[in-house]
Scaffold this motif. Sequence first.
Motif, PDB file in Angstrom:
ATOM      1  N   ASP A  21       0.859  -1.179   0.000  1.00  0.00           N
ATOM      2  CA  ASP A  21       0.000   0.000   0.000  1.00  0.00           C
ATOM      3  C   ASP A  21       0.901   1.236   0.000  1.00  0.00           C
ATOM      4  OD1 ASP A  21      -1.760   2.057   0.458  1.00  0.00           O
ATOM      5  OD2 ASP A  21      -2.840   1.045   2.077  1.00  0.00           O
ATOM      6  N   PRO A  22       1.003   1.924  -1.142  1.00  0.00           N
ATOM      7  CA  PRO A  22       1.928   3.061  -1.238  1.00  0.00           C
ATOM      8  C   PRO A  22       1.397   4.364  -0.649  1.00  0.00           C
ATOM      9  CG  PRO A  22       0.828   2.765  -3.326  1.00  0.00           C
ATOM     10  CD  PRO A  22       0.366   1.640  -2.432  1.00  0.00           C
ATOM     11  N   ARG A  23       0.167   4.370  -0.160  1.00  0.00           N
ATOM     12  CA  ARG A  23      -0.445   5.624   0.296  1.00  0.00           C
ATOM     13  C   ARG A  23       0.371   6.393   1.327  1.00  0.00           C
ATOM     14  NH1 ARG A  23      -6.442   3.632   1.537  1.00  0.00           N
ATOM     15  NH2 ARG A  23      -5.198   1.922   2.379  1.00  0.00           N
ATOM     16  N   PRO A  24       0.940   5.744   2.344  1.00  0.00           N
ATOM     17  CA  PRO A  24       1.720   6.530   3.307  1.00  0.00           C
ATOM     18  C   PRO A  24       2.905   7.251   2.639  1.00  0.00           C
ATOM     19  CG  PRO A  24       1.275   4.351   4.185  1.00  0.00           C
ATOM     20  CD  PRO A  24       0.824   4.340   2.757  1.00  0.00           C
ATOM     21  N   PHE A  25       3.507   6.612   1.666  1.00  0.00           N
ATOM     22  CA  PHE A  25       4.657   7.215   0.981  1.00  0.00           C
ATOM     23  C   PHE A  25       4.213   8.315   0.015  1.00  0.00           C
ATOM     24  CE2 PHE A  25       5.743   2.908   2.217  1.00  0.00           C
ATOM     25  CZ  PHE A  25       6.819   3.173   3.043  1.00  0.00           C
ATOM     26  N   LEU A  26       3.087   8.102  -0.643  1.00  0.00           N
ATOM     27  CA  LEU A  26       2.554   9.127  -1.542  1.00  0.00           C
ATOM     28  C   LEU A  26       2.201  10.388  -0.749  1.00  0.00           C
ATOM     29  CD1 LEU A  26       0.284   6.896  -3.791  1.00  0.00           C
ATOM     30  CD2 LEU A  26       2.558   7.801  -4.346  1.00  0.00           C
ATOM     31  N   LYS A  27       1.644  10.201   0.432  1.00  0.00           N
ATOM     32  CA  LYS A  27       1.317  11.347   1.300  1.00  0.00           C
ATOM     33  C   LYS A  27       2.585  12.053   1.763  1.00  0.00           C
ATOM     34  CE  LYS A  27      -3.056   9.406   2.891  1.00  0.00           C
ATOM     35  NZ  LYS A  27      -3.771   8.741   3.990  1.00  0.00           N
ATOM     36  N   GLU A  37      14.357   9.225   1.475  1.00  0.00           N
ATOM     37  CA  GLU A  37      13.933   7.942   2.054  1.00  0.00           C
ATOM     38  C   GLU A  37      12.628   7.460   1.412  1.00  0.00           C
ATOM     39  OE1 GLU A  37      12.027   6.657   6.245  1.00  0.00           O
ATOM     40  OE2 GLU A  37      13.949   7.706   6.406  1.00  0.00           O
ATOM     41  N   VAL A  38      11.728   8.387   1.155  1.00  0.00           N
ATOM     42  CA  VAL A  38      10.449   8.039   0.525  1.00  0.00           C
ATOM     43  C   VAL A  38      10.703   7.491  -0.870  1.00  0.00           C
ATOM     44  CG1 VAL A  38       8.239   8.942  -0.292  1.00  0.00           C
ATOM     45  CG2 VAL A  38       9.199   9.776   1.859  1.00  0.00           C
ATOM     46  N   TRP A  39      11.561   8.160  -1.632  1.00  0.00           N
ATOM     47  CA  TRP A  39      11.857   7.692  -2.986  1.00  0.00           C
ATOM     48  C   TRP A  39      12.534   6.331  -2.961  1.00  0.00           C
ATOM     49  CZ3 TRP A  39       9.450   8.629  -7.076  1.00  0.00           C
ATOM     50  CH2 TRP A  39       8.891   9.888  -7.316  1.00  0.00           C
ATOM     51  N   GLN A  40      13.417   6.103  -2.012  1.00  0.00           N
ATOM     52  CA  GLN A  40      14.079   4.802  -1.921  1.00  0.00           C
ATOM     53  C   GLN A  40      13.030   3.702  -1.708  1.00  0.00           C
ATOM     54  OE1 GLN A  40      17.217   4.580   0.967  1.00  0.00           O
ATOM     55  NE2 GLN A  40      17.668   2.459   0.489  1.00  0.00           N
ATOM     56  N   GLU A  41      12.080   3.964  -0.847  1.00  0.00           N
ATOM     57  CA  GLU A  41      11.024   2.981  -0.581  1.00  0.00           C
ATOM     58  C   GLU A  41      10.137   2.773  -1.812  1.00  0.00           C
ATOM     59  OE1 GLU A  41       9.425   0.166   1.903  1.00  0.00           O
ATOM     60  OE2 GLU A  41      11.077   1.494   2.426  1.00  0.00           O
ATOM     61  N   LEU A  42       9.744   3.862  -2.474  1.00  0.00           N
ATOM     62  CA  LEU A  42       8.898   3.740  -3.652  1.00  0.00           C
ATOM     63  C   LEU A  42       9.608   3.006  -4.783  1.00  0.00           C
ATOM     64  CD1 LEU A  42       7.166   7.239  -3.654  1.00  0.00           C
ATOM     65  CD2 LEU A  42       6.079   5.014  -3.220  1.00  0.00           C
ATOM     66  N   TRP A  43      10.878   3.335  -5.019  1.00  0.00           N
ATOM     67  CA  TRP A  43      11.638   2.630  -6.062  1.00  0.00           C
ATOM     68  C   TRP A  43      11.717   1.135  -5.746  1.00  0.00           C
ATOM     69  CZ3 TRP A  43      13.252   3.555 -10.844  1.00  0.00           C
ATOM     70  CH2 TRP A  43      13.361   4.877 -11.287  1.00  0.00           C
ATOM     71  N   GLY A  44      11.947   0.809  -4.499  1.00  0.00           N
ATOM     72  CA  GLY A  44      12.093  -0.596  -4.116  1.00  0.00           C
ATOM     73  C   GLY A  44      10.800  -1.385  -4.150  1.00  0.00           C
ATOM     74  N   GLU A  45       9.692  -0.732  -3.839  1.00  0.00           N
ATOM     75  CA  GLU A  45       8.417  -1.448  -3.727  1.00  0.00           C
ATOM     76  C   GLU A  45       7.560  -1.403  -4.989  1.00  0.00           C
ATOM     77  OE1 GLU A  45       7.373  -3.386  -1.342  1.00  0.00           O
ATOM     78  OE2 GLU A  45       8.945  -2.989   0.124  1.00  0.00           O
ATOM     79  N   GLN A  49      13.182  -5.608  -9.831  1.00  0.00           N
ATOM     80  CA  GLN A  49      13.786  -6.492 -10.826  1.00  0.00           C
ATOM     81  C   GLN A  49      12.866  -6.714 -12.032  1.00  0.00           C
ATOM     82  OE1 GLN A  49      15.045 -10.015  -8.694  1.00  0.00           O
ATOM     83  NE2 GLN A  49      16.696  -8.920  -7.674  1.00  0.00           N
ATOM     84  N   GLY A  50      12.297  -5.628 -12.508  1.00  0.00           N
ATOM     85  CA  GLY A  50      11.454  -5.700 -13.692  1.00  0.00           C
ATOM     86  C   GLY A  50       9.987  -5.975 -13.428  1.00  0.00           C
ATOM     87  N   ASP A  51       9.640  -6.245 -12.174  1.00  0.00           N
ATOM     88  CA  ASP A  51       8.254  -6.564 -11.834  1.00  0.00           C
ATOM     89  C   ASP A  51       7.515  -5.336 -11.308  1.00  0.00           C
ATOM     90  OD1 ASP A  51       8.706  -9.209 -12.512  1.00  0.00           O
ATOM     91  OD2 ASP A  51       9.194  -9.803 -10.462  1.00  0.00           O
ATOM     92  N   VAL A  52       6.259  -5.217 -11.705  1.00  0.00           N
ATOM     93  CA  VAL A  52       5.365  -4.171 -11.221  1.00  0.00           C
ATOM     94  C   VAL A  52       4.006  -4.802 -10.932  1.00  0.00           C
ATOM     95  CG1 VAL A  52       6.503  -2.265 -12.435  1.00  0.00           C
ATOM     96  CG2 VAL A  52       4.652  -3.519 -13.571  1.00  0.00           C
ATOM     97  N   GLY A  53       3.172  -4.066 -10.217  1.00  0.00           N
ATOM     98  CA  GLY A  53       1.826  -4.554  -9.918  1.00  0.00           C
ATOM     99  C   GLY A  53       0.819  -3.421  -9.972  1.00  0.00           C
ATOM    100  N   GLU A  54      -0.406  -3.714  -9.536  1.00  0.00           N
ATOM    101  CA  GLU A  54      -1.468  -2.710  -9.558  1.00  0.00           C
ATOM    102  C   GLU A  54      -1.088  -1.459  -8.787  1.00  0.00           C
ATOM    103  OE1 GLU A  54      -5.049  -4.484  -8.034  1.00  0.00           O
ATOM    104  OE2 GLU A  54      -5.784  -4.898 -10.052  1.00  0.00           O
ATOM    105  N   ALA A  55      -0.430  -1.614  -7.646  1.00  0.00           N
ATOM    106  CA  ALA A  55      -0.045  -0.450  -6.840  1.00  0.00           C
ATOM    107  C   ALA A  55       0.894   0.458  -7.628  1.00  0.00           C
ATOM    108  CB  ALA A  55       0.622  -0.895  -5.538  1.00  0.00           C
ATOM    109  N   SER A  56       1.731  -0.132  -8.467  1.00  0.00           N
ATOM    110  CA  SER A  56       2.658   0.652  -9.289  1.00  0.00           C
ATOM    111  C   SER A  56       1.882   1.558 -10.231  1.00  0.00           C
ATOM    112  CB  SER A  56       3.561  -0.280 -10.104  1.00  0.00           C
ATOM    113  OG  SER A  56       4.128  -1.278  -9.289  1.00  0.00           O
ATOM    114  N   PHE A  57       0.892   0.984 -10.915  1.00  0.00           N
ATOM    115  CA  PHE A  57       0.086   1.753 -11.866  1.00  0.00           C
ATOM    116  C   PHE A  57      -0.777   2.786 -11.151  1.00  0.00           C
ATOM    117  CE2 PHE A  57       0.350  -2.520 -14.082  1.00  0.00           C
ATOM    118  CZ  PHE A  57       1.387  -2.141 -14.912  1.00  0.00           C
ATOM    119  N   ALA A  58      -1.384   2.399 -10.045  1.00  0.00           N
ATOM    120  CA  ALA A  58      -2.264   3.319  -9.316  1.00  0.00           C
ATOM    121  C   ALA A  58      -1.493   4.491  -8.718  1.00  0.00           C
ATOM    122  CB  ALA A  58      -3.015   2.558  -8.217  1.00  0.00           C
ATOM    123  N   ALA A  59      -0.220   4.283  -8.407  1.00  0.00           N
ATOM    124  CA  ALA A  59       0.593   5.350  -7.811  1.00  0.00           C
ATOM    125  C   ALA A  59       0.973   6.432  -8.821  1.00  0.00           C
ATOM    126  CB  ALA A  59       1.858   4.755  -7.195  1.00  0.00           C
TER     127      ALA A  59
END
Length: 159
Positions: A21-27, A37-45, A49-59
């Motif tokens: 859930d990226p909401r805390p970082f987006l806020k 630190e926020v960017w490090q977390e967002l880049w990592g999550e 390694q080439g994988d993304v998910g729904e949270a990636s697109f929604a963010a």
Amino acid sequence: MISLEDSRWSNMTGGYRIPFDPRPFLKRLETDSDTAEVWQELWGELHHQGDVGEASFAAVPFLVKSYRERGALAWNTYGIVAIIELARKEGKNPDVPRWIADDYFQAIRRLAEIGTTEVLQAKTPEDVRAILSVIAIEKGLRMPRKGSCELFGRRADGH
């Protein structure tokens, strides 16, 4: 744009293909003065390694909105948006869910439009490369994900 209060966020997956859930970082992007630190977390999550998910697109729409509101040129937003879009439908990655697709693609377009003016103000190679990659993507010029990492001059995880 999906509301940050929408319950679907808690069921989305990120780059690790586990719930994220990226909401805390987006806020925090909107409120923190030091966002490293926020960017490090967002880049990592959001991309792993080439994988993304729904949270990636929604963010993506929120990343672009936050970037517009901050008003300071920085490569992270351009870079992560480009990496997420280039990973879309690659390998086992999903396509953008229909319920967020319009906002997602409009956000990429808005970021490319911002980039057309910011590229002339960019001072570092990373800024120029990241901005140009989003503009190229918006114009339909896609490159393999590995090529995009080399284009940024950094690894795809932001380091």
